[in-house]
Design a protein around this motif. Structure first.
Motif, PDB file in Angstrom:
ATOM      1  N   ILE A   4      54.715   6.085  26.168  1.00  0.00           N
ATOM      2  CA  ILE A   4      53.916   6.499  25.011  1.00  0.00           C
ATOM      3  C   ILE A   4      54.576   7.693  24.322  1.00  0.00           C
ATOM      4  N   THR A   5      55.009   8.670  25.105  1.00  0.00           N
ATOM      5  CA  THR A   5      55.650   9.860  24.546  1.00  0.00           C
ATOM      6  C   THR A   5      56.919   9.488  23.786  1.00  0.00           C
ATOM      7  N   ARG A  16      57.806   6.521  22.587  1.00  0.00           N
ATOM      8  CA  ARG A  16      57.460   5.674  21.436  1.00  0.00           C
ATOM      9  C   ARG A  16      57.018   6.536  20.253  1.00  0.00           C
ATOM     10  N   GLU A  17      56.167   7.524  20.502  1.00  0.00           N
ATOM     11  CA  GLU A  17      55.686   8.389  19.424  1.00  0.00           C
ATOM     12  C   GLU A  17      56.817   9.252  18.862  1.00  0.00           C
ATOM     13  N   THR A  18      57.698   9.722  19.734  1.00  0.00           N
ATOM     14  CA  THR A  18      58.848  10.515  19.290  1.00  0.00           C
ATOM     15  C   THR A  18      59.723   9.683  18.363  1.00  0.00           C
ATOM     16  N   LYS A  64      58.917   6.975  16.596  1.00  0.00           N
ATOM     17  CA  LYS A  64      58.220   6.699  15.333  1.00  0.00           C
ATOM     18  C   LYS A  64      58.258   7.913  14.411  1.00  0.00           C
ATOM     19  N   ASN A  65      57.962   9.068  14.945  1.00  0.00           N
ATOM     20  CA  ASN A  65      57.951  10.289  14.129  1.00  0.00           C
ATOM     21  C   ASN A  65      59.338  10.637  13.603  1.00  0.00           C
ATOM     22  N   SER A  76      52.229  -0.732  28.888  1.00  0.00           N
ATOM     23  CA  SER A  76      52.008  -0.112  27.576  1.00  0.00           C
ATOM     24  C   SER A  76      51.256   1.214  27.654  1.00  0.00           C
ATOM     25  N   ARG A  86      60.389   8.066  10.900  1.00  0.00           N
ATOM     26  CA  ARG A  86      59.646   8.312   9.648  1.00  0.00           C
ATOM     27  C   ARG A  86      60.240   9.521   8.918  1.00  0.00           C
TER      28      ARG A  86
END
Length: 157
Positions: free
Chosen positions: A143-144, A146-148, A150-151, A137, A154
């Motif tokens: 992490i990169t 996952r954030e991409t 999510k953004n 995790s 959204r």
């Protein structure tokens, strides 16, 4: 006596690690693993795995996407036709979850993949996004990505 079942649809590009993920989850080789070439044909193939005498898991594995606009469109149509077909049947035939596999090492996600995810979520499907080739995790690639995701999701509502 009827067995209880669960239905899982697994989707992702060729070589992303769909078969390897299933083998990892179940702790044994579940399906043939390919090296660089698509193993599953242009179809959604059902595999039935008994868990015990009362429960079995139905895995619906999509053919791996190859990079081309024509194949991406065909892939999307195949996936949503299968979902619609299962939704017309009784509840026990519905997909209980959909696993969308993405390779964390690729560090990018295609627009058509985001479109599919967005449509799956808008249609109230239970979607799990699995980042394959990710150490843990705290993996920076994971992490990169996952954030991409999510953004981007959204931003698409």
């Amino acid at each position: 006596m009827n067995k209880e079942t669960t239905n899982v649809l697994i989707i992702g590009k060729s070589g992303v690690g769909k078969s390897s993920l299933l083998s990892y989850i179940f702790g044994r080789e579940m399906q043939e693993v390919g090296v660089g070439a698509p193993v599953t044909k242009v179809e959604i193939k059902e595999f039935v795995y008994p868990y015990d005498e009362h429960f079995e898991i139905h895995i619906y594995d999509t053919w791996g996407l190859e990079p081309s606009a024509q194949k991406a469109d065909q892939w999307k149509k195949t996936i949503f036709a299968a979902i619609a077909d299962h939704d017309r049947k009784q509840i026990s035939d519905w997909f209980n979850t959909i696993i969308f596999c993405l390779n964390a090492k690729s560090a990018r996600i295609e627009d058509f993949e985001l479109d599919i995810m967005g449509q799956l979520l808008r249609e109230k499907n239970h979607l799990t996004i699995a980042l394959t080739h990710c150490r843990n995790s705290e993996d920076p690639d994971g992490i990169t990505l996952r954030e991409t995701i999510k953004n981007e999701l959204r931003g698409r509502g």
